[in-house]
Design a protein around this motif. Structure first.
Motif, PDB file in Angstrom:
ATOM      1  N   THR A   9      22.723 150.129  15.915  1.00  7.11           N
ATOM      2  CA  THR A   9      22.956 150.586  17.278  1.00  7.11           C
ATOM      3  C   THR A   9      24.405 151.033  17.303  1.00  7.11           C
ATOM      4  O   THR A   9      25.243 150.494  16.569  1.00  7.11           O
ATOM      5  N   SER A  11      27.538 153.632  19.668  1.00  4.57           N
ATOM      6  CA  SER A  11      27.929 154.549  20.724  1.00  4.57           C
ATOM      7  C   SER A  11      28.450 155.793  20.011  1.00  4.57           C
ATOM      8  O   SER A  11      29.364 155.699  19.189  1.00  4.57           O
ATOM      9  N   LYS A  28      29.668 160.037  25.541  1.00  7.75           N
ATOM     10  CA  LYS A  28      29.047 159.298  24.445  1.00  7.75           C
ATOM     11  C   LYS A  28      27.749 158.684  24.955  1.00  7.75           C
ATOM     12  O   LYS A  28      27.595 158.437  26.151  1.00  7.75           O
ATOM     13  N   VAL A  29      26.829 158.468  24.029  1.00  7.21           N
ATOM     14  CA  VAL A  29      25.548 157.857  24.374  1.00  7.21           C
ATOM     15  C   VAL A  29      25.312 156.665  23.450  1.00  7.21           C
ATOM     16  O   VAL A  29      25.917 156.556  22.386  1.00  7.21           O
ATOM     17  N   ALA A  30      24.430 155.782  23.873  1.00  6.23           N
ATOM     18  CA  ALA A  30      24.018 154.652  23.052  1.00  6.23           C
ATOM     19  C   ALA A  30      22.858 155.100  22.168  1.00  6.23           C
ATOM     20  O   ALA A  30      22.034 155.919  22.586  1.00  6.23           O
ATOM     21  N   THR A  31      22.809 154.579  20.951  1.00  5.81           N
ATOM     22  CA  THR A  31      21.710 154.915  20.052  1.00  5.81           C
ATOM     23  C   THR A  31      21.085 153.654  19.476  1.00  5.81           C
ATOM     24  O   THR A  31      21.743 152.620  19.345  1.00  5.81           O
ATOM     25  N   TYR A  49      18.360 158.048  21.791  1.00  3.31           N
ATOM     26  CA  TYR A  49      19.637 158.304  22.454  1.00  3.31           C
ATOM     27  C   TYR A  49      19.437 157.997  23.929  1.00  3.31           C
ATOM     28  O   TYR A  49      18.483 158.494  24.541  1.00  3.31           O
ATOM     29  N   ALA A  52      24.790 155.863  27.886  1.00  3.43           N
ATOM     30  CA  ALA A  52      25.533 154.634  27.597  1.00  3.43           C
ATOM     31  C   ALA A  52      25.824 153.829  28.854  1.00  3.43           C
ATOM     32  O   ALA A  52      25.714 152.598  28.839  1.00  3.43           O
ATOM     33  N   ASP A  53      26.153 154.515  29.946  1.00  6.13           N
ATOM     34  CA  ASP A  53      26.474 153.786  31.173  1.00  6.13           C
ATOM     35  C   ASP A  53      25.256 153.076  31.743  1.00  6.13           C
ATOM     36  O   ASP A  53      25.379 152.057  32.413  1.00  6.13           O
ATOM     37  N   ALA A  56      24.490 149.876  28.839  1.00  7.79           N
ATOM     38  CA  ALA A  56      25.562 148.989  28.385  1.00  7.79           C
ATOM     39  C   ALA A  56      25.284 147.554  28.824  1.00  7.79           C
ATOM     40  O   ALA A  56      24.916 147.299  29.966  1.00  7.79           O
ATOM     41  N   LEU A  61      20.236 147.277  23.525  1.00  6.23           N
ATOM     42  CA  LEU A  61      21.107 147.400  22.362  1.00  6.23           C
ATOM     43  C   LEU A  61      20.964 146.232  21.384  1.00  6.23           C
ATOM     44  O   LEU A  61      21.601 146.217  20.340  1.00  6.23           O
TER      45      LEU A  61
END
Length: 144
Positions: A9, A11, A28-31, A49, A52-53, A56, A61
């Motif tokens: 995982t 960012s 940015k994004v979370a993966t 993807y 992220a906000d 989080a 994650l």
């Protein structure tokens, strides 16, 4: 044993096409990157993807996202997917894809890009999956 492995995982700055699909230009994004196995062989590499906000500090994650996976966790946040669109391309694998999926020379891959959106039309996930085309049948049923 579960049929997939979480590779990582992170960012990241997403590829341009993913950023556009997620309406996340410049962010940015979370993966979540995963590999799926069939009889011990890697047959699918997938990267989700997500904004992220939005995710989080959530179980999205974590390695174990809990019952129902990330879609259930998005629903817990009030952003459950209500519609999916898939774009499918067939092509020859990159060197890295061929090594990861251990495909024989000349074996194509399918690249499936799935976009999940909420009832309000907000994109909450883009999942890019690379499949060993020799290991899959893609089947879709439609009502006329």
């Amino acid at each position: 044993m579960r049929p997939w492995r979480l590779r990582r995982t992170a960012s990241v700055e997403p590829p341009a096409d993913v950023a556009e699909l997620l309406n996340q230009d410049g962010a940015k994004v979370a993966t979540r990157a995963r590999t799926y196995l069939l009889d011990g062989k890697q047959v699918l590499a997938a990267t989700s993807y997500l904004p992220a906000d939005l995710v989080a500090g959530t179980r999205i994650l974590d390695e174990d996202t809990g019952p129902g996976g990330i879609y259930a966790r998005l629903a817990d946040l009030g952003h459950g997917p209500a519609h999916f669109r898939e774009d499918i391309v067939s092509r020859m694998p990159t060197k890295a894809e061929a090594e990861r999926l251990q495909v024989a020379p000349g074996t194509p891959v399918f690249v499936v890009t799935r976009t999940a959106v909420t009832e309000a039309g907000d994109p909450v996930e883009v999942n890019v999956m690379t499949l060993d085309a020799g290991s899959y049948v893609l089947r879709y049923d439609f009502d006329a």
